[in-house]
Design a protein around this motif. Sequence first.
Motif, PDB file in Angstrom:
ATOM      1  N   GLU A 146       5.496   5.090  25.703  1.00  0.00           N
ATOM      2  CA  GLU A 146       5.029   3.768  26.162  1.00  0.00           C
ATOM      3  C   GLU A 146       5.015   3.673  27.694  1.00  0.00           C
ATOM      4  OE1 GLU A 146       7.897   4.439  24.813  1.00  0.00           O
ATOM      5  OE2 GLU A 146       9.481   3.485  25.986  1.00  0.00           O
ATOM      6  N   TRP A 147       5.689   4.605  28.372  1.00  0.00           N
ATOM      7  CA  TRP A 147       5.714   4.573  29.839  1.00  0.00           C
ATOM      8  C   TRP A 147       4.322   4.858  30.430  1.00  0.00           C
ATOM      9  CZ3 TRP A 147      10.891   7.553  31.274  1.00  0.00           C
ATOM     10  CH2 TRP A 147      11.956   6.701  30.980  1.00  0.00           C
TER      11      TRP A 147
ATOM     12  N   ALA B 128      12.088   3.841  33.974  1.00  0.00           N
ATOM     13  CA  ALA B 128      10.800   3.327  33.498  1.00  0.00           C
ATOM     14  C   ALA B 128       9.943   2.952  34.709  1.00  0.00           C
ATOM     15  CB  ALA B 128      11.033   2.103  32.619  1.00  0.00           C
TER      16      ALA B 128
ATOM     17  N   ARG C   1      -0.635  -0.074  33.576  1.00  0.00           N
ATOM     18  CA  ARG C   1      -0.740  -1.533  33.777  1.00  0.00           C
ATOM     19  C   ARG C   1      -0.294  -1.912  35.197  1.00  0.00           C
ATOM     20  NH1 ARG C   1       1.195  -1.897  28.510  1.00  0.00           N
ATOM     21  NH2 ARG C   1       3.311  -2.344  29.217  1.00  0.00           N
ATOM     22  N   LEU C   2       0.625  -1.115  35.749  1.00  0.00           N
ATOM     23  CA  LEU C   2       1.122  -1.365  37.121  1.00  0.00           C
ATOM     24  C   LEU C   2       0.303  -0.610  38.165  1.00  0.00           C
ATOM     25  CD1 LEU C   2       4.925  -1.063  36.275  1.00  0.00           C
ATOM     26  CD2 LEU C   2       3.751  -3.148  36.986  1.00  0.00           C
TER      27      LEU C   2
ATOM     28  N   ASN D 211       9.414   8.777  25.665  1.00  0.00           N
ATOM     29  CA  ASN D 211       9.046   7.418  26.122  1.00  0.00           C
ATOM     30  C   ASN D 211       7.531   7.305  26.315  1.00  0.00           C
ATOM     31  OD1 ASN D 211      11.943   6.413  26.877  1.00  0.00           O
ATOM     32  ND2 ASN D 211      11.729   8.402  27.866  1.00  0.00           N
TER      33      ASN D 211
ATOM     34  N   TYR E 113       8.348   0.581  40.467  1.00  0.00           N
ATOM     35  CA  TYR E 113       7.275  -0.185  41.100  1.00  0.00           C
ATOM     36  C   TYR E 113       7.760  -1.059  42.265  1.00  0.00           C
ATOM     37  CZ  TYR E 113       3.355  -3.425  41.434  1.00  0.00           C
ATOM     38  OH  TYR E 113       2.333  -4.197  41.895  1.00  0.00           O
TER      39      TYR E 113
ATOM     40  N   HIS F 169       8.460   0.278  35.554  1.00  0.00           N
ATOM     41  CA  HIS F 169       8.705  -1.040  36.168  1.00  0.00           C
ATOM     42  C   HIS F 169       9.940  -1.030  37.077  1.00  0.00           C
ATOM     43  CE1 HIS F 169      11.345  -1.526  32.580  1.00  0.00           C
ATOM     44  NE2 HIS F 169      12.080  -2.218  33.431  1.00  0.00           N
TER      45      HIS F 169
ATOM     46  N   ASP G  64       1.281   3.792  29.310  1.00  0.00           N
ATOM     47  CA  ASP G  64       0.529   2.528  29.426  1.00  0.00           C
ATOM     48  C   ASP G  64       1.201   1.575  30.412  1.00  0.00           C
ATOM     49  OD1 ASP G  64      -1.462   3.281  27.786  1.00  0.00           O
ATOM     50  OD2 ASP G  64      -0.634   2.323  25.979  1.00  0.00           O
ATOM     51  N   GLU G  65       2.540   1.575  30.397  1.00  0.00           N
ATOM     52  CA  GLU G  65       3.263   0.693  31.326  1.00  0.00           C
ATOM     53  C   GLU G  65       2.906   1.053  32.776  1.00  0.00           C
ATOM     54  OE1 GLU G  65       7.588   0.330  30.728  1.00  0.00           O
ATOM     55  OE2 GLU G  65       7.755   0.054  32.887  1.00  0.00           O
TER      56      GLU G  65
END
Length: 343
Positions: free
Chosen positions: A294-295, A270, A301-302, A292, A275, A272, A297-298
């Motif tokens: 949702e990865w 993922a 966001r990072l 996945n 990062y 995160h 947007d994740e």
Amino acid sequence: MILAMALVLTLTSCYNRVEGAANGASVGSIVGGVLGSIVGGRHGQDVGTLVGLATGAVAGHTIGAAEEKKTERRWRQRRLDIQDDMPQERELIPREPLGYSIEQPQTKPAPLTIAHRGEWKSQGSAQNSRTSLERALEMGIWGTEIDVWLTRDNHVMVNHDATFQGVTIQDTTYKACKRLRLDNGEKMPELYQLLNIMRKSDSPTGLVLEVKKHRDAQRSRDCATAAVEAVRKAGLLERTMWISFSIEACQTICQLLPDAEVAYLSGDRAPHELYPMGINGIDYNIKHLRQNPEWVDEAHRLHMSVNVWTVDDPKEMREMRDLGVDFITTNEPERCERMFRPR
Ligand code: MG
């Protein structure tokens, strides 16, 4: 007089610091030696050579540095121009018979196009060849991808597969690789040869450089280090994005180039998790992003980028645009451009 003109001409054709210093030193030493011998005979020649070498190196380095800055500025501006041209919102086409739209407003920006292994589908081209790079540069797309391997004697060769025509690149020598011919008859290129083409091109297209995962982690790191040095020497750091299936190669690049764009390819982590290592992009197979979603947007966001491969089908291109990816890596760069940036 002729020698002095040669010095000026050589120095003005320097593209970066290293080349400038080397050219300046060699021509400076010749000019200095000749002038010194006229003025002071044998002793004068020795002194003149040394003074000419030092002066030429400094002058060449200065001119090369200025040229590097100029190229970087020009390239940055062109990339900004491309991004400005990108439609930020897709226009809705009203469906007349219904009198209202059945689609939700689509606000995802159009993804940028990366040519997978260059533009290799046209006549006379081949994957990872000089021609495929030149044709991708002519298209003016966002990026063009190549793959690199390190030979046993530490030359960085450009090719996709580990083994080409029965020769395993990481186990063999530069000499053996140079004998191999690509499908279009070109010799297998060494990385610096493709970098030379990019360096001399006015195209805004950047390089997406994949460091291949070698048999052991150390050779992946070594390949990353050698590739970084080649790109640095060519003055193309600002114009290069780095990708790899090898987490060690990604980490090495992040350590060597803290400001670089580095994306991980394997699809098993993922955003995160990447990062904290300094990796600032994911570049995943379409199936991993579907599993996945949702990865995306994740990652955003990072402040990480999202690239997807290898997407050739128009339906899948639209699907990935709607998912919000930033880049599409495709064997059909023209199709992708036509879809998202019709001219
Ligand atoms: Mg690749």
